[in-house]
Design a protein around this motif. Structure first.
Motif, PDB file in Angstrom:
ATOM      1  N   VAL A  62       7.750  17.129  11.136  1.00 37.25           N
ATOM      2  CA  VAL A  62       8.972  16.342  11.178  1.00 37.25           C
ATOM      3  C   VAL A  62       9.835  16.713   9.981  1.00 37.25           C
ATOM      4  N   THR A  63      11.122  16.929  10.238  1.00 36.51           N
ATOM      5  CA  THR A  63      12.063  17.282   9.191  1.00 36.51           C
ATOM      6  C   THR A  63      13.397  16.620   9.486  1.00 36.51           C
ATOM      7  N   VAL A  64      14.214  16.511   8.465  1.00 37.30           N
ATOM      8  CA  VAL A  64      15.509  15.847   8.637  1.00 37.30           C
ATOM      9  C   VAL A  64      16.535  16.800   9.217  1.00 37.30           C
ATOM     10  N   THR A  65      16.533  18.048   8.747  1.00 36.81           N
ATOM     11  CA  THR A  65      17.524  19.001   9.232  1.00 36.81           C
ATOM     12  C   THR A  65      16.970  20.399   9.100  1.00 36.81           C
ATOM     13  N   ILE A  66      17.369  21.284   9.990  1.00 38.17           N
ATOM     14  CA  ILE A  66      17.004  22.694   9.860  1.00 38.17           C
ATOM     15  C   ILE A  66      18.244  23.573   9.926  1.00 38.17           C
ATOM     16  N   GLN A  68      20.028  24.326   7.375  1.00 39.34           N
ATOM     17  CA  GLN A  68      20.075  25.102   6.152  1.00 39.34           C
ATOM     18  C   GLN A  68      18.909  26.089   6.153  1.00 39.34           C
ATOM     19  N   TYR A  69      19.080  27.165   5.412  1.00 38.95           N
ATOM     20  CA  TYR A  69      18.114  28.261   5.446  1.00 38.95           C
ATOM     21  C   TYR A  69      16.725  27.812   4.998  1.00 38.95           C
ATOM     22  N   GLY A  70      16.641  27.040   3.909  1.00 41.26           N
ATOM     23  CA  GLY A  70      15.343  26.642   3.379  1.00 41.26           C
ATOM     24  C   GLY A  70      14.489  25.877   4.377  1.00 41.26           C
ATOM     25  N   PRO A  71      14.982  24.761   4.933  1.00 39.59           N
ATOM     26  CA  PRO A  71      14.179  24.034   5.923  1.00 39.59           C
ATOM     27  C   PRO A  71      13.832  24.867   7.154  1.00 39.59           C
ATOM     28  N   TYR A  87      -3.672  26.737  15.916  1.00 40.76           N
ATOM     29  CA  TYR A  87      -2.988  25.476  16.212  1.00 40.76           C
ATOM     30  C   TYR A  87      -1.583  25.757  16.716  1.00 40.76           C
ATOM     31  N   SER A  88      -1.052  24.814  17.460  1.00 41.48           N
ATOM     32  CA  SER A  88       0.361  24.854  17.833  1.00 41.48           C
ATOM     33  C   SER A  88       1.111  23.821  17.007  1.00 41.48           C
ATOM     34  N   LEU A  89       2.423  23.999  16.907  1.00 39.46           N
ATOM     35  CA  LEU A  89       3.251  23.098  16.101  1.00 39.46           C
ATOM     36  C   LEU A  89       4.204  22.360  17.024  1.00 39.46           C
ATOM     37  N   SER A  90       4.187  21.031  16.950  1.00 36.62           N
ATOM     38  CA  SER A  90       5.119  20.191  17.700  1.00 36.62           C
ATOM     39  C   SER A  90       6.173  19.680  16.717  1.00 36.62           C
ATOM     40  N   VAL A  91       7.451  19.910  17.026  1.00 35.43           N
ATOM     41  CA  VAL A  91       8.522  19.708  16.048  1.00 35.43           C
ATOM     42  C   VAL A  91       9.430  18.550  16.444  1.00 35.43           C
ATOM     43  N   THR A  92       9.746  17.711  15.464  1.00 31.83           N
ATOM     44  CA  THR A  92      10.762  16.671  15.610  1.00 31.83           C
ATOM     45  C   THR A  92      11.786  16.837  14.491  1.00 31.83           C
ATOM     46  N   VAL A  93      13.062  16.947  14.867  1.00 32.93           N
ATOM     47  CA  VAL A  93      14.146  17.071  13.892  1.00 32.93           C
ATOM     48  C   VAL A  93      14.956  15.781  13.911  1.00 32.93           C
ATOM     49  N   LEU A  94      14.977  15.085  12.786  1.00 37.81           N
ATOM     50  CA  LEU A  94      15.670  13.805  12.705  1.00 37.81           C
ATOM     51  C   LEU A  94      17.175  14.020  12.492  1.00 37.81           C
ATOM     52  N   ASP A  95      17.972  13.118  13.048  1.00 34.40           N
ATOM     53  CA  ASP A  95      19.420  13.186  12.876  1.00 34.40           C
ATOM     54  C   ASP A  95      19.856  12.702  11.498  1.00 34.40           C
ATOM     55  N   GLU A 104       9.357   6.206  12.636  1.00 31.93           N
ATOM     56  CA  GLU A 104       9.283   6.294  14.089  1.00 31.93           C
ATOM     57  C   GLU A 104       8.769   7.664  14.541  1.00 31.93           C
ATOM     58  N   ALA A 105       9.203   8.721  13.857  1.00 30.68           N
ATOM     59  CA  ALA A 105       8.773  10.068  14.223  1.00 30.68           C
ATOM     60  C   ALA A 105       7.273  10.234  14.013  1.00 30.68           C
ATOM     61  N   VAL A 106       6.772   9.758  12.893  1.00 25.93           N
ATOM     62  CA  VAL A 106       5.338   9.867  12.624  1.00 25.93           C
ATOM     63  C   VAL A 106       4.551   9.036  13.640  1.00 25.93           C
ATOM     64  N   ASP A 107       5.044   7.844  13.981  1.00 29.33           N
ATOM     65  CA  ASP A 107       4.360   7.009  14.978  1.00 29.33           C
ATOM     66  C   ASP A 107       4.303   7.718  16.341  1.00 29.33           C
ATOM     67  N   ARG A 108       5.370   8.423  16.709  1.00 35.70           N
ATOM     68  CA  ARG A 108       5.366   9.157  17.983  1.00 35.70           C
ATOM     69  C   ARG A 108       4.308  10.247  17.968  1.00 35.70           C
ATOM     70  N   PHE A 109       4.168  10.931  16.863  1.00 31.04           N
ATOM     71  CA  PHE A 109       3.152  11.968  16.777  1.00 31.04           C
ATOM     72  C   PHE A 109       1.753  11.374  16.899  1.00 31.04           C
ATOM     73  N   VAL A 110       1.536  10.221  16.279  1.00 32.01           N
ATOM     74  CA  VAL A 110       0.236   9.563  16.401  1.00 32.01           C
ATOM     75  C   VAL A 110      -0.036   9.236  17.862  1.00 32.01           C
ATOM     76  N   GLY A 111       0.989   8.772  18.577  1.00 25.81           N
ATOM     77  CA  GLY A 111       0.834   8.459  19.988  1.00 25.81           C
ATOM     78  C   GLY A 111       0.561   9.673  20.847  1.00 25.81           C
ATOM     79  N   GLN A 112       0.970  10.857  20.373  1.00 25.26           N
ATOM     80  CA  GLN A 112       0.717  12.098  21.109  1.00 25.26           C
ATOM     81  C   GLN A 112      -0.637  12.713  20.766  1.00 25.26           C
ATOM     82  N   SER A 113      -1.386  12.041  19.906  1.00 21.63           N
ATOM     83  CA  SER A 113      -2.738  12.472  19.525  1.00 21.63           C
ATOM     84  C   SER A 113      -2.756  13.831  18.834  1.00 21.63           C
ATOM     85  N   VAL A 114      -1.718  14.115  18.024  1.00 23.48           N
ATOM     86  CA  VAL A 114      -1.778  15.339  17.224  1.00 23.48           C
ATOM     87  C   VAL A 114      -2.909  15.202  16.205  1.00 23.48           C
TER      88      VAL A 114
END
Length: 337
Positions: A62-66, A68-71, A87-95, A104-114
């Protein structure tokens, strides 16, 4: 899997051992099983495997923005390292960088059983939210701005800023001006700290910094302001910018104002954009090793999954000297020098 076993003339367990990479399978048997897998187009069922092993072999990121080059490069480094580890990576980008959005993003990942969650939290609200989240799986912070809490990994931003500042001082510049990133960015604050520490260690004056926001337009505005100071007679001979995109904007402003780098003002950026060697002039900058950052992030995740304590040093940055920096201009030298 039963169809593969029948085609290859082996047991179900042998097929499972081949798929999972066990070594105690005869080469001829392995070849028959792999040929049957290709002929039948067999693919392991991740859902079924997860039921058996209790692992989805997935890491949430989970990240806030991508934008910019660094993120963006942090994401690439993590994905490559996760893939190499199976492993595979499941990505959530927050607005937006709010505590609620991060939670909320972390809770969604927990619900997806990552199996674990990696968060890039260089902005204050998101970082503070992570301190308050209690989840039943490893939660690792990857901060390009420098890891101060555990479990976390990061690039040594303070050292990177000191390298940039030291380089300019060694060229003979009496001081170094700085264009920083946003006030709520830990990365920006670490780079300010490194710039200021190196100036103070050298006994150099510490001029007020100019506030940017990572964008070329903010670097352009800073360039216009610094050019006006040069025309007014102020001693501005070296500028360190907190990222390469702002350096690009500053160079454009200098060009419009008739200032040349490094003849009039030396310029150093941060990040080492792929385009940095092709700026006019080629940009001296500090390189962050995002691939290594990703590898260390995944190493930390795997250690946490095994229940191990692992404390990793920050990733060291590298100074790349190119054509945008040079000796202090003659107009700024004391008489007789």
């Amino acid at each position: 899997m039963s169809d593969v076993a029948a085609r290859a003339g082996v047991s179900h367990q042998t097929v499972s051992r081949v798929i999972n990479g066990h070594r105690n399978v005869a080469p001829q048997t392995r070849e028959r099983v792999e040929r049957a897998i290709r002929e039948l187009g067999y693919r392991p069922n991740p859902a079924a495997r997860a039921l058996v092993t209790g692992s989805t072999r997935t890491i949430g990121f989970v990240t806030v923005t991508i934008n910019q080059y660094g993120p963006a490069q942090t994401l690439v480094g993590l994905e490559q390292a996760a893939r190499n580890a199976g492993y595979s990576l499941s990505v959530t980008v927050l607005d937006e960088a709010t505590a609620e959005a991060m939670r909320e993003a972390v809770d969604r990942f927990v619900g997806q059983s990552v199996d674990a969650v990696v968060a890039l939290a260089t902005y204050d609200d998101a970082a503070e939210a992570l301190h308050l989240i209690d989840v039943p799986l490893p939660l690792v912070t990857v901060q390009s701005g420098g890891a101060v809490e555990e479990p976390a990994v990061g690039v040594d931003q303070v050292t990177g800023a000191r390298l940039a500042t030291r380089h300019l001082l060694d060229l003979g510049h009496r001081t170094v001006h700085h264009v920083t990133g946003p006030a709520d960015s830990q990365e920006a604050r670490d780079r300010i700290a490194g710039w200021r520490a190196e100036l103070c260690a050298s006994g150099a004056p510490v001029p007020p910094y100019l506030r940017g926001d990572w964008t070329p337009s903010s670097g352009y505005a800073a360039g216009k302001e610094l050019a006006a100071r040069v025309r007014a007679g102020e001693e501005v001979t070296a500028v360190f910018l907190a990222n390469d995109q702002m350096a690009l904007g500053l160079l454009a402003a200098f060009h419009e104002e008739g200032l040349d780098a490094p003849r009039d003002v030396s310029v150093v950026g941060f990040d080492d954009l792929p385009e940095a060697p092709y700026f006019t002039p080629p940009l001296t900058t500090v390189r962050q090793d995002f691939a290594e950052l990703g590898r260390r992030g995944v190493r930390l995740v795997l250690a946490r999954l095994r229940g191990e304590e692992l404390h990793l040093d920050p990733v060291p940055p590298t100074l790349l000297v190119r054509g945008s920096t040079g000796p202090v201009p003659a107009r700024a030298l004391p008489a007789g020098v």
